[in-house]
Scaffold this motif. Structure first.
Motif: not given
Length: 417
Positions: A200-211
């Motif tokens: 599961y991965q998500k773009q949480v802001s314009e600069k940060i993505k987590i997985a």
């Protein structure tokens, strides 16, 4: 191992909630991705369906009539000519583990020439475009890089919104952290590989993505010099966490993984387990329009098989004379640089070095440390056809302190579609 098991239970507990949130928010996913020229990368950054498929522009695809699906065929044909100066034992790729060292029968091998086209690959890319449904993608890719040029599976995965399910690059495979190489080995000190997983991965802001991911632990790599009964085994999946941070001219990748490495001795052999963990930091920074540099550093315990250089060398742990696992610390570094001489002509430079803290119980000619460098010149006639030449040099030192070095030249012609 308690913290690892609790992390695994927490991941399973949160998974249904994440899926429910994904169904509700499939239209809200962002497309704020770092823009990297296509010709700068060997493999695309893996994106989920929600990130990459909500745009109906799908060049080269055609509709599957009567459905909301579109399909595209792609891949490339690549022919390579190799001249090896020192008789390395792999005629298809330049791995430091295949460099003969003093004391081995192959040490005095003479050079040779080799032709190959087995890196050739193709893929099927099937995507669904529907505003009232979760974006979907099915991707299958294979090549012929095997004994006898037999077809082998590289990727077979589904993306559903922000989920990736199936076989593809591991969560901590940061492929853009190296410059382009003609050699198929593509960076001995690179951490990663391919595994079956759910991510599961998500773009949480314009600069940060987590997985976050649960992955199959495929690279067990336990050496058994005393020939005990039993086998390497897996009871729990590998847990991986990742964060991408981007800015206008670059991107930084960070990640960590945790797993349990086991030896199962059955009724007559010893049984033991040890913790496998790894930390990875990598990045790419552009300098103007025609230059970028890359880096990849990783460090961990009982995970040497995840470094390309040590793959297949039983580089995770040794089952000692007492039937206990001796894990090996591993670390590696990869630096790269690209310079574009003109819109069609570029050069790429990479150097990788890896270390493995081998116990005395290891086999004497096991790879302990070594480095490999690549320098090439690539001419791109157009978006489909390119040619190039690459010079490679490498060295390895084994557990018994034997040393070897080798050099190779490789040229290629490549047609992409």
């Amino acid at each position: 191992m308690k913290n690892y098991k609790y992390s695994f239970i927490l991941f399973i507990w949160l998974l249904p909630a994440a899926i429910h949130a994904q169904v509700k928010a499939s239209k809200d996913s962002t497309q704020n991705q770092l823009v990297i020229p296509d010709k700068d990368v060997k493999e695309d950054i893996l994106k989920t369906a929600a990130e990459n498929l909500v745009n109906e522009e799908f060049p080269g695809s055609w509709p599957m009539f009567g459905t909301d699906l579109r399909m595209k065929l792609g891949g490339y044909v690549k022919a390579d000519f190799i001249y090896d100066f020192d008789g390395t034992t792999d005629k298809s790729q330049f791995l430091m583990s295949t460099i003969p060292v003093r004391g081995e029968p192959e040490y005095d091998n003479e050079g040779y020439v080799a032709f190959t086209a087995k890196e050739t690959r193709f893929h099927i890319d099937l995507r669904r475009f529907a505003e009232d449904k979760i974006p979907l993608q099915l991707f299958i890719e294979g090549d012929f890089f095997s004994d006898g040029n037999r077809f082998r599976l590289r990727h077979a995965y589904i993306t559903a919104g922000d989920f990736i399910i199936g076989q593809t690059w591991t969560t901590l495979s940061f492929l853009e952290s190296m410059a382009f190489m003609i050699d198929f080995a593509a960076g001995d000190a690179l951490f990663g590989g391919r595994s079956v997983q759910i991510r599961y991965q998500k773009q949480v802001s314009e600069k940060i993505k987590i997985a976050a991911a649960l992955e199959s632990l495929d690279f067990l790599g336990i050496e058994n010099p005393n020939n005990f009964e039993g086998q390497a085994n897996v009871k729990l999946p590998l847990v991986a966490l990742r964060m991408d941070y981007k800015w206008k001219t670059g991107i930084l990748w960070t990640g960590a993984s945790l797993a349990e490495l086991r030896w199962d001795g059955g009724t007559t052999g010893p049984s033991d387990q040890t913790t496998q963990w790894a930390l990875v930091v990598a990045g790419r920074q552009y300098i103007g329009e025609n230059n970028y540099f890359t880096f990849n550093f990783n460090y961990g315990n009982a995970y040497g098989e995840n470094i390309i250089a040590f793959a297949g060398s039983n580089g995770n742990a040794v089952l000692n004379a007492d039937g206990k696992l001796d894990p090996m610390l591993a670390k590696s570094a990869l630096l790269g640089f690209m310079h574009r001489w003109s819109p069609k002509l570029e050069s790429n430079f990479n150097y990788a070095y890896g270390w493995l803290d081998s116990p005395d119980s290891r086999a004497p000619f096991s790879l302990k440390r070594g480095g490999v460098g690549h320098a090439n010149l690539i001419y791109q006639f157009d978006k489909n056809f390119s040619i190039g030449a690459e010079y490679m040099w490498g060295e390895q030192r084994t557990t018994n302190d034997a040393y070897g070095a080798a050099h190779r030249i490789q040229t290629m012609a490549k047609f992409e579609f």
